[in-house]
Scaffold this active site. Structure first.
Site, PDB file in Angstrom:
ATOM      1  N   LYS A 113      -3.138  12.659   2.669  1.00  0.00           N
ATOM      2  CA  LYS A 113      -2.080  13.552   2.121  1.00  0.00           C
ATOM      3  C   LYS A 113      -1.847  13.035   0.524  1.00  0.00           C
ATOM      4  CE  LYS A 113      -0.638  15.607   5.855  1.00  0.00           C
ATOM      5  NZ  LYS A 113      -1.631  15.234   6.949  1.00  0.00           N
TER       6      LYS A 113
HETATM    7  C1  LIG Z   1      -2.086  15.419   8.084  1.00  0.00           C
HETATM    8  C2  LIG Z   1      -3.185  14.827   8.897  1.00  0.00           C
HETATM    9  C3  LIG Z   1      -4.110  15.308   9.523  1.00  0.00           C
HETATM   10  C4  LIG Z   1      -4.389  16.802   9.623  1.00  0.00           C
HETATM   11  O1  LIG Z   1      -4.791  17.526   8.329  1.00  0.00           O
HETATM   12  P1  LIG Z   1      -4.381  18.995   8.614  1.00  0.00           P
HETATM   13  O2  LIG Z   1      -4.559  19.433   6.785  1.00  0.00           O
HETATM   14  O3  LIG Z   1      -2.835  19.357   8.691  1.00  0.00           O
HETATM   15  O4  LIG Z   1      -5.328  19.980   9.134  1.00  0.00           O
HETATM   16  C5  LIG Z   1      -5.032  14.440  10.047  1.00  0.00           C
HETATM   17  N1  LIG Z   1      -4.888  13.279   9.887  1.00  0.00           N
HETATM   18  C6  LIG Z   1      -4.041  12.436   9.423  1.00  0.00           C
HETATM   19  C7  LIG Z   1      -3.700  11.068   9.472  1.00  0.00           C
HETATM   20  C8  LIG Z   1      -3.096  13.403   8.661  1.00  0.00           C
HETATM   21  O5  LIG Z   1      -2.094  12.749   8.045  1.00  0.00           O
END
Ligand SMILES: *Cc1c(COP(=O)(O)O)cnc(C)c1O
Length: 495
Positions: A113
């Site tokens: 993120k």
């Molecule tokens: C948010 C997240 C995901 C999923 O990503 P999306 O964009 O919501 O599909 C996968 N792994 C981790 C560690 C995340 O923080």
């Protein structure tokens, strides 16, 4: 350069500028903003290969935010991709266990993120200044654990903004929770809710579309925006690292120029994999997009049958950032394939009213770019142990879901196309599960003790971001029901 405009997937608004789309977050009809066209990659990979991450970020993002000038955008990029990242490459691609892992967790909160949330606050602030918006931007965020902290970190003490984060009280790891509740910054609020991520996300979306409430905010000098992947300002920066990973494969001589690759993404809200799809639309040579789910496998079923049915048990898994039954960004894909906003409106209404919808033949055909499967909890543990034992490489539970699904894909299709496995979190963020997978005794230790145990056992260095976490002061301890979210916001903003 052609100007890009944004419109709602549900069709109700006129085309608006990129900055406006970012500031709004979500369209007032509940739809998501999508670009009116997709810019092409118009430089050769030979040229792109020589770019550092920041340069490539400028190249890609400038194509989508055509109302920002060079200076403005470069300033955002410089502020985002700096020493906060503990790897010079920002998004290193490593070959381990015979496969390629794109490590997107070198930012300040140890999950992917950060790749977008380290730039979003600067983009939003620039957009607000450009539009002479004399209102405070209130970032309202629902999190399954990682978005919350990454957004808090990005927005803390950014002038002209407030950030309010709701997280499922019993749905996040101890490290994730501690990261959030110790967040400093006078403009930050963190609230646990008695419910799961979908409850939090639905609550936030409802508040965004509440005309009356929005009016009250406006009268009080506030405007809502979103740091979730429903915001186009989150999605676009995520396209960069897919193109970057292709360049890295070229540099390693792992592929020929123009050779297609697969991309395997551990998926929750469908934002990350959608960014890969957007990269493909821009001309990145991609064969299959492999959508990996955990036991909340609603997307696996959808891609394989064309029926989206959320009426199933919500499971709490060891990959909590993917514990989601309503994947918001899927709406953007469905719109992209069909181009039909009334169809999208209809399906999304059915999802709310009946809990399911089925897509037509055209959309089903359009889904052929995707392959989907899921990993059970047992498979997830198993592969972490296997990869570590075979190559001393430590992967987290989310990455493990992706890798496990990739192995199934390869077995199933015999496809030997080079594949980028998207590695979304540091193993030290989900330490309990990772330690368990390595058969380290976990019963009598809290997550912070386990971090040390895991590091001792594997020799892997503890990331700076978790070293001090244990001793930091808890600054947020509110809890509410999901139906009370609006009242809580009113209290925080004193309106
Ligand atoms: C948010 C997240 C995901 C999923 O990503 P999306 O964009 O919501 O599909 C996968 N792994 C981790 C560690 C995340 O923080």
């Amino acid at each position: 350069m052609t100007k890009i405009y944004y419109k709602s997937t549900r069709g109700s608004n006129n085309e608006i500028s990129p900055c406006e789309a970012m500031l709004n977050g979500i369209a007032i009809d509940g739809g998501l903003y999508v670009p009116n066209e997709f810019p092409n990659i118009d430089k050769s990979f030979k040229e792109l290969m020589n770019m550092e991450y920041k340069e490539l970020a400028y190249y890609v993002i400038s194509k989508y935010f055509t109302d920002l000038d060079e200076l403005e955008l470069n300033k955002c990029i410089d502020n985002a991709y700096d020493e906060k990242f503990d790897d010079k490459k920002i998004a290193p691609l490593v070959k381990k266990n015979g496969d390629y892992f794109l490590e997107l967790y070198h930012g300040p909160t140890l999950a992917f993120k950060d790749m977008a949330l380290s730039i979003l606050p600067y983009l939003l602030k620039t957009a607000a200044d450009k539009h002479n918006l004399n209102r405070e931007i209130v970032i309202l965020t629902a999190t399954s654990g990682d978005t919350g902290k990454a957004a808090l970190e990005g927005f803390a003490d950014v002038e002209g903004t407030r950030i309010i984060v709701f997280y499922p009280k019993r749905g996040v790891s101890q490290v994730q929770e501690r990261q959030m509740v110790t967040q400093k910054g006078a403009n930050t609020s963190v609230i646990g809710i008695n419910g799961n991520f979908d409850d939090a996300q639905t609550g936030v979306k409802r508040i965004f579309c509440d005309d009356e409430f929005n009016e009250i905010l406006e009268q009080n000098g506030y405007i809502f925006s979103s740091a979730n992947s429903i915001n186009i300002g989150r999605l676009i920066p995520q396209i960069v690292y897919y193109i970057f990973s292709y360049c890295e494969l070229l540099k390693k001589n792992a592929i020929e120029n123009g050779e297609k690759i697969n991309i395997c993404v551990p998926t929750g809200n469908f934002g990350n994999i959608l960014a890969a799809f957007y990269a493909k639309k821009m001309g990145l040579p991609v064969n299959k997009l492999i959508c990996a789910s955990n036991e909340n496998n609603v997307l696996t079923d959808f891609i394989n049958t064309g029926v989206y049915d959320k009426r199933r048990e919500f499971k709490m898994t060891i990959s909590p950032s993917m514990d989601i039954l309503v994947s918001s960004n899927l709406e953007r894909l469905l719109y992209d394939i069909s181009g039909d906003d009334s169809l999208i409106r209809n399906m999304m209404n059915r999802l709310v009213d009946e809990g399911k919808y089925e897509v037509n033949e055209e959309i089903r055909n359009g889904l052929k770019d995707f392959y989907a499967d899921f990993a059970t909890e047992e498979e997830t543990y198993k592969i972490i142990g296997e990869v570590y034992n075979d190559s001393q490489y430590l992967i987290d539970t989310h990455t493990a879901v992706a890798y496990s699904v990739y192995k199934k894909y390869k077995e199933d299709t015999k496809d030997n196309t080079k594949t980028v496995i998207v590695s979304t979190a540091s193993p030290f963020k989900f330490t309990r599960s990772v330690a368990k997978a390595l058969e380290i005794e976990v019963r009598h230790s809290d997550d912070f003790e386990l971090i040390k145990k895991l590091s001792n056992y594997t020799g892997c260095k503890i990331p700076n971001a978790v070293i001090d976490l244990e001793n930091q002061k808890i600054l947020h301890d509110s809890l509410c029901e999901s139906v009370e979210m609006k009242e809580v916001i009113k209290k925080i903003l004193m309106i």
